[in-house]
Structure formats: structure tokens, C-alpha cells
Motif scaffolding. Structure first.
Motif, mmCIF file in Angstrom:
data_model
loop_
_atom_site.group_PDB
_atom_site.id
_atom_site.type_symbol
_atom_site.label_atom_id
_atom_site.label_comp_id
_atom_site.label_asym_id
_atom_site.label_seq_id
_atom_site.Cartn_x
_atom_site.Cartn_y
_atom_site.Cartn_z
ATOM 1 N N ALA A 239 14.025 -3.448 -3.100
ATOM 2 C CA ALA A 239 12.658 -3.076 -2.694
ATOM 3 C C ALA A 239 12.535 -1.563 -2.540
ATOM 4 N N ALA A 240 13.554 -0.935 -1.960
ATOM 5 C CA ALA A 240 13.506 0.516 -1.739
ATOM 6 C C ALA A 240 13.540 1.269 -3.063
ATOM 7 N N THR A 241 14.426 0.828 -3.966
ATOM 8 C CA THR A 241 14.537 1.503 -5.265
ATOM 9 C C THR A 241 13.234 1.361 -6.044
ATOM 10 N N ASN A 242 12.676 0.146 -6.035
ATOM 11 C CA ASN A 242 11.403 -0.069 -6.731
ATOM 12 C C ASN A 242 10.294 0.781 -6.122
ATOM 13 N N ALA A 243 10.231 0.802 -4.788
ATOM 14 C CA ALA A 243 9.152 1.540 -4.115
ATOM 15 C C ALA A 243 9.246 3.024 -4.431
ATOM 16 N N LEU A 244 10.457 3.541 -4.400
ATOM 17 C CA LEU A 244 10.635 4.976 -4.669
ATOM 18 C C LEU A 244 10.267 5.279 -6.118
ATOM 19 N N ASP A 245 10.706 4.417 -7.032
ATOM 20 C CA ASP A 245 10.403 4.613 -8.450
ATOM 21 C C ASP A 245 8.893 4.612 -8.670
ATOM 22 N N ARG A 246 8.207 3.673 -8.041
ATOM 23 C CA ARG A 246 6.754 3.573 -8.220
ATOM 24 C C ARG A 246 6.030 4.742 -7.547
ATOM 25 N N ALA A 247 6.537 5.167 -6.388
ATOM 26 C CA ALA A 247 5.900 6.303 -5.702
ATOM 27 C C ALA A 247 6.065 7.570 -6.548
ATOM 28 N N ILE A 248 7.223 7.720 -7.166
ATOM 29 C CA ILE A 248 7.449 8.888 -8.036
ATOM 30 C C ILE A 248 6.478 8.826 -9.215
ATOM 31 N N GLN A 249 6.320 7.640 -9.779
ATOM 32 C CA GLN A 249 5.425 7.482 -10.937
ATOM 33 C C GLN A 249 3.974 7.807 -10.559
ATOM 34 N N ALA B 168 -2.721 1.329 -8.305
ATOM 35 C CA ALA B 168 -2.741 0.616 -7.016
ATOM 36 C C ALA B 168 -1.786 -0.576 -6.990
ATOM 37 N N HIS B 169 -1.760 -1.344 -8.087
ATOM 38 C CA HIS B 169 -0.967 -2.575 -8.062
ATOM 39 C C HIS B 169 0.532 -2.345 -7.867
ATOM 40 N N ARG C 271 2.449 -4.094 -4.908
ATOM 41 C CA ARG C 271 3.613 -4.938 -5.188
ATOM 42 C C ARG C 271 4.804 -4.487 -4.329
ATOM 43 N N SER C 272 4.991 -3.184 -4.248
ATOM 44 C CA SER C 272 6.103 -2.672 -3.446
ATOM 45 C C SER C 272 5.915 -2.967 -1.966
ATOM 46 N N HIS C 273 4.680 -2.888 -1.515
ATOM 47 C CA HIS C 273 4.402 -3.199 -0.113
ATOM 48 C C HIS C 273 4.834 -4.642 0.194
ATOM 49 N N ILE C 274 4.488 -5.553 -0.731
ATOM 50 C CA ILE C 274 4.880 -6.959 -0.539
ATOM 51 C C ILE C 274 6.404 -7.080 -0.530
ATOM 52 N N GLU C 275 7.051 -6.395 -1.454
ATOM 53 C CA GLU C 275 8.521 -6.482 -1.531
ATOM 54 C C GLU C 275 9.179 -5.933 -0.268
ATOM 55 N N VAL C 276 8.692 -4.777 0.181
ATOM 56 C CA VAL C 276 9.316 -4.147 1.354
ATOM 57 C C VAL C 276 9.052 -4.976 2.611
ATOM 58 N N ILE D 117 13.251 3.623 3.859
ATOM 59 C CA ILE D 117 13.003 4.445 2.668
ATOM 60 C C ILE D 117 11.848 3.854 1.867
ATOM 61 N N GLY D 118 11.821 2.523 1.760
ATOM 62 C CA GLY D 118 10.735 1.849 1.051
ATOM 63 C C GLY D 118 9.388 2.185 1.676
ATOM 64 N N ARG D 119 9.316 2.107 2.994
ATOM 65 C CA ARG D 119 8.060 2.427 3.683
ATOM 66 C C ARG D 119 7.675 3.887 3.487
ATOM 67 N N TYR D 120 8.684 4.754 3.566
ATOM 68 C CA TYR D 120 8.433 6.185 3.365
ATOM 69 C C TYR D 120 7.829 6.436 1.978
ATOM 70 N N ALA D 121 8.419 5.793 0.966
ATOM 71 C CA ALA D 121 7.952 5.994 -0.411
ATOM 72 C C ALA D 121 6.532 5.458 -0.582
ATOM 73 N N ILE D 122 6.270 4.273 -0.012
ATOM 74 C CA ILE D 122 4.936 3.680 -0.153
ATOM 75 C C ILE D 122 3.894 4.538 0.581
ATOM 76 N N GLU D 123 4.273 5.044 1.747
ATOM 77 C CA GLU D 123 3.359 5.914 2.495
ATOM 78 C C GLU D 123 3.003 7.154 1.668
ATOM 79 N N ALA D 124 4.034 7.768 1.078
ATOM 80 C CA ALA D 124 3.793 8.973 0.272
ATOM 81 C C ALA D 124 2.941 8.627 -0.947
#
Lengths: 259, 398
Positions: free
Chosen positions: B340-350, B296-297, B301-306, B267-274
Motif C-alpha cells: 500500500a505504501a509503495t503504491n501510494a508513493l508511486d501514485r503521489a509522485i505521478q 483522482a482515482h 484507490r490508495s486511500h482504500i489500500e492504506v 508513509i502511505g498516508r503521507y504520500a496520499i496527503e501530499a
């Protein structure tokens, strides 16, 4: 029924691509994968061998740096073995040079049928398979949308702009298949694991009895003199319908002189 | 003019696949899952059905049973292989929760503790996806305190047991062929502790009543309260030894956490990709918004976490597959993956601005699914307790 499938290992189309300076040929130094358009030929071959009740599917490929990743994918689908021709002397080969190599490799196997894709996804010349057929002195049928074996003959529905031709040829023959001839299977986990121990014979130009001057950049008859960026397409015009949408479309088509 | 930039599936060059076969497994599953894509799962959820077509394709290719023994229809691989299957589906926008349950929990428990007959009956079907086994352990009043489990298994005079009690948050029970039920099988000792046994109960056994929980999870798998009312369990449906249920369940818990981490990492990767594709292509003023560090940051950051989380999960799977104690690593992997997934999704939504909240973009409807991995299959707090007590040697808090 022994079938050879010509497969190409190409740079991943999803990754950024680059051309080599000077030769303007595609940079193939990175990891290569099975050309998607070859998965149809592999599947077709597997099905025909199955229907014939025996025989092997052999892959023949030419690639730099001893690359086997794409071959492993096709072996995981079910092909029995592979021949890879890899040699620094082959760098810069044009379609005819490639055909000479593939024909020589196929000549070592002895096939009832040779299948290739209509064209590769990175070169798009669409000429290599028929050149292979010519070099081997075999008949060739291109653009197959269905392939059936009947005794010593192959029956092909050959896609044309107007419909399709029904073509019959004695075997052995070279057939190029279109995407859609069959639905390629996904390699299974067992197939992936089994591919690990299937034989891949790696040959050099000398092993094939070819002269280095006939192939590669040295033997190439095709030279890429320059490369230009594809012309960017202009953005389309967006018409907001304010009650006159239909009329504006009619005017647009009239200006194009299509109505 | 819009150009498509951004990686098709951010994995990074931290190479976690340690063999060409695992790379091939990943690319094959990725291709298969992406031929379905997020749109498919959204339709399935909307139509309130299961992703049967994809499930069946995965099963036929042997991907659901990669980690199960070959003699029972599995692939003879390990959890590292199953984690690849799970992660690539989730990375394609298809978090398949049933893989975390039937193949990941029930599969290893049966493989470790089932009789030959039970293994022959259930494992080939679990591996092919034709059979599903749900896991019924959590109770309303016990939570994760297994000592307080009140569902009881009472021996019957003629052999077998009678189950009585109530479980909740049993995921996918309605689509399962059987339930793996944890029940107390004798009286508490003088310290109030009970011994547990593990039963495999066909879902069509009389006395089982399922009540759906109205949850925020946009998954094909529904959640249930299950009432066991004088449910008769046959003698051959106990798993392993009587009173040894708790020990036996542990065979499935580390795989469950590794599997859960794999879903969350996907899910983290999916969110970062989107998020990355949107940031690379969305242009409001002169440059794509991804040129602004404020946009970008957070993605970087999420990429590093995931990626860190993926390395930890791969390490946990490696330990488990090698037969080492994978408890600490599996729990830590699940902990990191959920965050990591929750953060990535939150950031991708933002990054998506208002579009982040549109269902068309396939992000916000994943929110509670990603968020679930901070709570389930074991909460962050329980993992912290475990780490504090066992890794750091601090006093026990409960």
C-alpha cells in the motif's frame, strides 16, 4: 497556590467549518478540541503552581454536549481537575453570557489567580476574560508576556505596541496570556493515561444559580444580523527581472507614495 | 486563486483508535511530529546525523516505551499504542526506523526473556530513548534461514562465550549501545539443525568491527556488515536460556512486523496527503487536476489500500496485546502495508508530474524507504510461503 485556567473547546481549526443558518454562529455540534491558544495558559498555570511549591490547577470551560475531549488534553498536560458547564440553555451565548457562566463557575472554586488566553481562536472577541474579572470584582491584566508570583502579588510584563509595561497587582486577579508566554508541553503518555481518572464536574446553568434568561441566546445582547464572505485578495504582481527590476520596484513604491 | 483543500491527514472514519486515550495519544504525537516535519528529517539525513531532538522529545514524553512494562520505565500499554506513535511520525514524513528496532524488537524480547537485572539495566533507557539496542540476526549466507546461521558462540572455560562470525544489514548499529546477537551455540544435530542462543553485546566490546553498507535508503539509520572476531561475551549477557535463542527471538518478531507495518502505513498516508493537496490545488486548465478521474482515482484507490492495511495492522496489534497468536495477522499486515505504501508513493509522485521527482516535494527521496518494506523485515515471498503453508495448509516448499 490554586489557579483556575479558563479553557475553550473549539471545532478543530484544521477541519472545514460552517455557520448555523439563522443564528450565524459557529456550528459546534461536532467534536471539539482544546483551543491551542489555551495551552499557553495551562502551561503557565502548571509552572506557577510548581514554583509555588503546591496547589492545584483547575480548568473551567463552557461547551455544548458535555464535551470533555479538550479538557482531557489539558488534564493530560497536568491540570488536576475540571469544571464543565454544559447546558442547552447556553446555546447562542455571547461573550458577556459566557463570562457570567465562567465567573459563576470560578466562584465555586476559590482561586488565587485566574488565567485565560488573550482571545479564543474561533471567536476572537478578546473580551470574555475582562468581563469575568469585572463580574468577580477582581483586577485584570491583559496581554501578559511573562507572569511571576511574589507573595500576595502578581507581576506581569504586559505586551504593548511600543514594548511592554511592568504591571503589579494584588491577588486574586485575572491575567490573560499571549502565545509565547511559555512553551506548552506535550502531554506525556503517562499524563494521557492519568487524565482518564481525573475528576470533571459537569454543571448546568441551574447548578450555578443562574437564571436561564441571563445567558444563552435568550440573555444575549449581541445579535449577528448577517455574514459576508471575506473579500478575496487579488493575486500579487510578479515582476520578472529583465535588468530593470530595481527600477520597477522603485516605480511601484513611488506609485504607492511610500517613497 | 489557490485555496487549500484536502484533508490535513487522511485517516478516514474507519476509526481504529478504540479509546479516547488512544485518540489523544495520536493527536499529541501527530502535533509533536509535525512540529518537526519532513524538512527536519531531510536535513538530518543530509547532515548524516540522528534525529536526536525529536527522538529525545518522544522519549521524554514516554512515547518510545508506551508498550513496555511500567515497572521498568514503560507506559504499560501495548503494541497498538506504539503503532500509533510510529505511524504518526511517518505520516508527518518522518519514518523513524530506529523505533522498529530498539523499542519494537529489543524491548519486547528483553521484557519477555531478560533477567530482572537486564530489564532494570536496559528497559528504562530503551523506553526513554537514551539507550538503543540494534538487532543482529541476518547473515550473508543464511538470509532468513536461521538454521544456516554460522555465527558461533563458543563457551569459554571460565564462563561466558566467545562470538565469531559475520552479520549484515544490521540497521543503526553505529548509534546503538548494544547489539542483540543471534548465534549458534552447539553442534548441529543429525538433521543438520543447530540450536541458537541470544546475546546482548555492548557495541564497545573489543573484536566488533562495523562496515557501512552503501544503501539507497535515505534514512538517518545506517546499515552495517558486522564482523565478530573473538568477541568475549560475559555470562550475564545471555538473554534467557542457552540454546533457546530462536524461540525467544519470536517475542520480538511480531512486534517488529507490526511496527514495520505502522511505518509503511504512515508513509502511505503521507504520500496520499501530499498527492491530494497537490491535486486539489494544482490547476493547469480550468479545474484543479484532482477533478480529473485519471488523477483522482489512483489516490482514492490508495486511500482504500492504506486504510485496509491500517485496519489489519490494528487487528494484529490487538491480537498481540491480548496475548493471542499474532503471527499470521502481523505478517499479513506487513505485507499489505509495504504494498500500500509503495503504491501510494508511486501514485503521489505521478500526480505531481515532474515535481514528483523534485526533492523539494519530499516524495521521491522516500522511494527506497517505502520500497524497503516489501523486502524487510521479512520479504513478501517469505510471507506468502508462510501463508500458503500455515494458513492454507499447502505443502512446505523448503
Amino acid at each position: 497556590m490554586n489557579i483556575v485556567v479558563c479553557v475553550k473547546q473549539i471545532p478543530d481549526p484544521a477541519a472545514p467549518q460552517s455557520l448555523e443558518a439563522g443564528s450565524h454562529t459557529l456550528d459546534r455540534s461536532g467534536k471539539l478540541i482544546l483551543d491551542d491558544s489555551d495551552a499557553y495558559g495551562v502551561e503557565m498555570a502548571l509552572q506557577l503552581a510548581e514554583q509555588a511549591g503546591g496547589g492545584e490547577v483547575t480548568l473551567v470551560s463552557m461547551a455544548p454536549n458535555g464535551e470533555t475531549a479538550g479538557l482531557r488534553t489539558a488534564l493530560a498536560m497536568g491540570a488536576a481537575k475540571a469544571i464543565l458547564v454544559s447546558d442547552d440553555a447556553l446555546k447562542g451565548s455571547d461573550a458577556l453570557g459566557t463570562a457570567k457562566v465562567l465567573a459563576a463557575a470560578i466562584g465555586r472554586v476559590g482561586a488565587d489567580l485566574i488565567i485565560a488566553a488573550t482571545e479564543s481562536s474561533d471567536g476572537y472577541t478578546g473580551t470574555t476574560p475582562v468581563q469575568v474579572a469585572e463580574l468577580l470584582g477582581l483586577p485584570s491584566i491583559t496581554f501578559a508576556k511573562s507572569v511571576a508570583i511574589d507573595g500576595g502579588t502578581v507581576k506581569v510584563d504586559r505586551q504593548t505596541e511600543a514594548g511592554y509595561d511592568e504591571v503589579t497587582s494584588p491577588l486574586p486577579a485575572v491575567v490573560t496570556v499571549t502565545a509565547g508566554v511559555v512553551e506548552p508541553r506535550y502531554p506525556s503518555f503517562k499524563g494521557i493515561m492519568a487524565a482518564k481518572s481525573k475528576p470533571i464536574e459537569t454543571l448546568s446553568v441551574a447548578d450555578l444559580g443562574l437564571d436561564g434568561g441571563q445567558v444563552g441566546a435568550a440573555g444575549g445582547r449581541q445579535v449577528i444580523t448577517s455574514v459576508d464572505e471575506a473579500e478575496a485578495r487579488n493575486a500579487g504582481e510578479i515582476v520578472v527581472d529583465e535588468g530593470d527590476g530595481a527600477q520597477r520596484i522603485v516605480t511601484f513604491l513611488e506609485n504607492l507614495k511610500v517613497i | 486563486m489557490l485555496t487549500t483543500k484536502g484533508s490535513p491527514s487522511p485517516i478516514s472514519e474507519l476509526n481504529v483508535d478504540d479509546s479516547p486515550e488512544r485518540e489523544a495519544l495520536r493527536s499529541t504525537v501527530s502535533k509533536l511530529a509535525r512540529s518537526y516535519g519532513r524538512t527536519y528529517l531531510k536535513e538530518v539525513v543530509k547532515e548524516q546525523r540522528q534525529p536526536t531532538e525529536l527522538w529525545s522529545d518522544l522519549g521524554k514524553a514516554g512515547f518510545l516505551g508506551v508498550h513496555l512494562p511500567e515497572e521498568y520505565g514503560g507506559g504499560g500499554g501495548g503494541m497498538a499504542d506504539l503503532a500509533i506513535v510510529i505511524e504518526e511520525n511517518a505520516a508527518a514524513g518522518i519514518p523513524l526506523f530506529m523505533i522498529v528496532i530498539s523499542p519494537s524488537i529489543a524491548g519486547p524480547i528483553l521484557a519477555a526473556h531478560g533477567t530482572d537485572e537486564q530489564k532494570a539495566t536496559w528497559l528504562p533507557g530503551i523506553a526513554s530513548g537514551e539507550l538503543k539496542v540494534a538487532f543482529s540476526i541476518t547473515e550473508p549466507d543464511a538470509g532468513l534461514n536461521t538454521h544456516n546461521i554460522t555465527t558461533t558462540a563458543t563457551p569459554r572455560p571460565g564462563g561466558g562465550w566467545t562470538l565469531n562470525g559475520q552479520k549484515y544489514w544490521t540497521s543503526g548499529a553505529d548509534e546503538a549501545d548494544a547489539l542483540l546477537v543471534v548465534a549458534r551455540s552447539d553442534e548441529p544435530d543429525d538433521r543438520g539443525r543447530t540450536r541458537l542462543s541470544l546475546f546482548l553485546v555492548p557495541t564497545d566490546t573489543p573484536g566488533i568491527v562495523m562496515q557501512e553498507i552503501d544503501s539507497a535508503l535515505t534514512l538517518p539509520e545506517k546499515q552495517f556488515v558486522i564482523f565478530y572476531d573473538n568477541v568475549e561475551v560475559l555470562e550475564h549477557n545471555i538473554i534467557g536460556d542457552e540454546h533457546e535463542g530462536l524461540r525467544q527471538v519470536f517475542a520480538g518478531l511480531n512486534p517488529e512486523r507490526i511496527a514495520a507495518a505502522a511505518v509503511a502505513n504512515g508513509i502511505g498516508r503521507y504520500a496520499i496527503e501530499a498527492g491530494t493537496n497537490y491535486a486539489a490545488n494544482r490547476q493547469v486548465w480550468k479545474t484543479p487536476i484532482g477533478a480529473h478521474q485519471g488523477v483522482a482515482h489512483p489516490l482514492a484507490r490508495s486511500h482504500i489500500e492504506v486504510q485496509s492495511s491500517r485496519l489489519l495492522a490494528a487487528h494484529a496489534a490487538q491480537l498481540f496485546d491480548a496475548g493471542h497468536d499474532a503471527g499470521e495477522a502481523s505478517n499479513m499486515a506487513k505485507f499489505c502495508a509495504g504494498q500500500a505504501a509503495t503504491n501510494a508513493l508511486d501514485r503521489a509522485i505521478q500526480v505531481h508530474g515532474g515535481n514528483g521527482l523534485s526533492n523539494e516535494f519530499g516524495l521521491s527521496d522516500l522511494w527506497f524507504v517505502a520500497r524497503m518494506f516489501r523486502t524487510a523485515p521479512v520479504s513478501e515471498e517469505m510471507i506468502l510461503n508462510h501463508v500458503a503453508q500455515h494458513s492454507l495448509g499447502l505443502p512446505k516448499s523448503y
